[in-house]
Scaffold this active site. Structure first.
Site, PDB file in Angstrom:
ATOM      1  N   GLN A 168       0.832  -1.207   0.000  1.00 32.04           N
ATOM      2  CA  GLN A 168       0.000   0.000   0.000  1.00 32.04           C
ATOM      3  C   GLN A 168       0.868   1.259   0.000  1.00 32.04           C
ATOM      4  O   GLN A 168       1.740   1.422   0.857  1.00 32.04           O
ATOM      5  CB  GLN A 168      -0.923   0.024   1.210  1.00 32.04           C
ATOM      6  CG  GLN A 168      -1.929  -1.112   1.245  1.00 32.04           C
ATOM      7  CD  GLN A 168      -1.473  -2.279   2.085  1.00 32.04           C
ATOM      8  OE1 GLN A 168      -0.272  -2.522   2.219  1.00 32.04           O
ATOM      9  NE2 GLN A 168      -2.420  -3.004   2.668  1.00 32.04           N
ATOM     10  N   GLN A 190      -0.627  -0.171  -5.639  1.00 35.46           N
ATOM     11  CA  GLN A 190      -1.683  -0.556  -4.701  1.00 35.46           C
ATOM     12  C   GLN A 190      -2.135   0.673  -3.920  1.00 35.46           C
ATOM     13  O   GLN A 190      -1.330   1.413  -3.350  1.00 35.46           O
ATOM     14  CB  GLN A 190      -1.182  -1.632  -3.733  1.00 35.46           C
ATOM     15  CG  GLN A 190      -2.270  -2.156  -2.808  1.00 35.46           C
ATOM     16  CD  GLN A 190      -1.842  -3.379  -2.017  1.00 35.46           C
ATOM     17  OE1 GLN A 190      -0.764  -3.930  -2.232  1.00 35.46           O
ATOM     18  NE2 GLN A 190      -2.694  -3.819  -1.112  1.00 35.46           N
ATOM     19  N   ASP A 191      -3.465   0.906  -3.915  1.00 37.70           N
ATOM     20  CA  ASP A 191      -4.070   2.002  -3.135  1.00 37.70           C
ATOM     21  C   ASP A 191      -3.583   3.377  -3.601  1.00 37.70           C
ATOM     22  O   ASP A 191      -3.173   4.214  -2.796  1.00 37.70           O
ATOM     23  CB  ASP A 191      -3.777   1.826  -1.648  1.00 37.70           C
ATOM     24  CG  ASP A 191      -4.419   0.592  -1.052  1.00 37.70           C
ATOM     25  OD1 ASP A 191      -5.080  -0.144  -1.806  1.00 37.70           O
ATOM     26  OD2 ASP A 191      -4.250   0.350   0.145  1.00 37.70           O
ATOM     27  N   ASP A 213      -6.874  -2.492  -5.770  1.00 38.51           N
ATOM     28  CA  ASP A 213      -7.712  -1.580  -4.980  1.00 38.51           C
ATOM     29  C   ASP A 213      -7.266  -0.137  -5.142  1.00 38.51           C
ATOM     30  O   ASP A 213      -7.240   0.632  -4.178  1.00 38.51           O
ATOM     31  CB  ASP A 213      -7.669  -1.969  -3.495  1.00 38.51           C
ATOM     32  CG  ASP A 213      -8.011  -3.422  -3.241  1.00 38.51           C
ATOM     33  OD1 ASP A 213      -8.757  -4.003  -4.051  1.00 38.51           O
ATOM     34  OD2 ASP A 213      -7.520  -3.979  -2.238  1.00 38.51           O
ATOM     35  N   ARG A 271     -14.090  -4.824  -5.716  1.00 39.79           N
ATOM     36  CA  ARG A 271     -14.475  -5.703  -4.615  1.00 39.79           C
ATOM     37  C   ARG A 271     -14.781  -4.815  -3.418  1.00 39.79           C
ATOM     38  O   ARG A 271     -14.223  -3.714  -3.277  1.00 39.79           O
ATOM     39  CB  ARG A 271     -13.365  -6.707  -4.292  1.00 39.79           C
ATOM     40  CG  ARG A 271     -12.024  -6.098  -3.894  1.00 39.79           C
ATOM     41  CD  ARG A 271     -11.034  -7.181  -3.530  1.00 39.79           C
ATOM     42  NE  ARG A 271      -9.725  -6.642  -3.169  1.00 39.79           N
ATOM     43  CZ  ARG A 271      -8.732  -7.372  -2.663  1.00 39.79           C
ATOM     44  NH1 ARG A 271      -8.907  -8.682  -2.451  1.00 39.79           N
ATOM     45  NH2 ARG A 271      -7.563  -6.820  -2.377  1.00 39.79           N
TER      46      ARG A 271
END
Length: 360
Positions: A168, A190-191, A213, A271
């Site tokens: 992250q 990520q993120d 994500d 998700r």
């Protein structure tokens, strides 16, 4: 100067053109309503805009030709508790710094010289240790923290260069209640892009890239004609829309693509990070990297009864309404009208300066 607006677009460019008869206005509305980028009802509204460039209150230049050499210094110079905009013009350059707009500095307007070459960047990540020995954590890993209300950014790149294997690592963390972005780029893995619950964001002509994500949080966000690009297999969204919040993420007329190295059918549309996640794709073009099932329940069947995942008139090789998971939705034209800009966002975000910001 008055402008006639339709779906937040100017169709008359001068006061003289507004001096038409009432009948002409109604005829004009009927014509543009039929040609709107939404094949659905919309609203005719009036807005007031300027026709001159706003002069910057501060200029940032890495080479020393401005008032400040760092973006943070220019933000610090803005008076606290303002109720009018403080305009900061940022010249081309790479500004490696962690930047924070504090809660007591509302109405900050950042205007870059060029989105591709005006870069705000850093390389923190969640597991990285701070000087006191504690980890930055996911929310603390951001390059840019937008905590002031009514924040606007144009023509800028927000980047986190920690790398694909760092975990992250946020490019931006948005905590301010209302913000807008136009022609901005958000780079990470990520993120990449995060905004907190209860906040509102409007993004116009922006580019967001990431792997897992990489658009996440509990905000209401309207992505208008944006380019969303996956850097590897993974998940585009991880919404955590609070229960009872009317809207989560809406992607309108967006281009959903991937790096050439990303395998076909390897990326989910989203998700649910938390129950009640809401994500809707309207009239967007989906690349062949999108999985045929579209959505994932994050290994929790209970999420299937609370999440609201939907599409309307998706196109491209990744559009596959017949194979999507049974608990997602394919909206009818009538249902799609509940997710227009006017209904989901409207006046919930600050506007842009039509002719831009000029240096002093």
């Amino acid at each position: 100067m008055m402008y006639l607006m339709f779906n937040n677009k100017a169709y008359f460019s001068s006061w003289a053109r507004m001096r038409c008869s009432v009948l002409s206005v109604f005829v004009f509305y009927a014509l543009i309503a039929s040609a709107s980028r939404y094949p659905m009802p919309s609203e005719l509204t009036l807005a007031v805009e300027t026709d001159k460039k706003v002069k910057a209150d501060a200029v940032v230049a890495a080479d020393g030709t401005g008032n400040f050499t760092t973006v943070q210094a220019a933000i610090n110079a803005a008076p606290d508790n303002r109720n009018t905009y403080f305009y900061i013009y940022i010249k081309r350059g790479s500004y490696k710094e962690v930047i924070t707009i504090p809660k007591n500095k509302d109405y900050i307007y950042l205007y870059g010289e060029d989105a591709e070459y005006t870069i705000l960047t850093f390389d923190n990540y969640a597991k990285r240790l701070k000087p006191d020995g504690t980890e930055f954590g996911t929310s603390g890993s951001a390059t840019f923290f937008a905590n002031g209300n009514f924040f606007v950014a144009e023509n800028l790149t927000f980047a986190n260069t920690a790398g694909m294997t760092a975990g992250q690592a946020l490019a931006i963390n948005i905590g301010g209640a209302r913000s807008s972005f136009r022609n901005c780029r958000f780079l990470g893995h990520q993120d990449t892009w995060y905004a907190g619950s209860g906040t509102f964001q409007y993004l116009k002509d922006c580019y967001i890239e990431g792997s897992v994500d990489f658009i996440f949080g509990g905000s209401t966000a309207f992505f208008d004609e944006c380019h969303i690009q996956s850097t590897r297999n993974g998940y585009i969204t991880a919404a955590s829309t609070p229960e009872g919040q009317s809207f989560g993420y809406i992607f309108h007329s967006c281009s959903i693509t991937a790096y050439p190295t990303v395998a076909h059918g390897s990326v989910y549309l989203g998700r649910p990070w938390r129950p009640y996640a809401k994500v809707v794709f309207l009239q967007s073009s989906l690349g062949k990297h999108i999985r045929s099932e579209g959505w994932d329940n994050w290994r929790n069947v209970a999420n299937e009864s609370t999440a609201f995942y939907a599409e309307y008139n998706s196109t491209g090789e990744g559009a596959s309404p017949g194979t999507r998971v049974a608990w997602s939705h394919q909206l009818t034209r009538k249902q799609a009208t509940d997710y227009t800009y006017a209904k989901a966002m409207g006046s919930q975000h600050p506007g842009f300066v039509d002719d831009g910001v000029a240096m002093k």
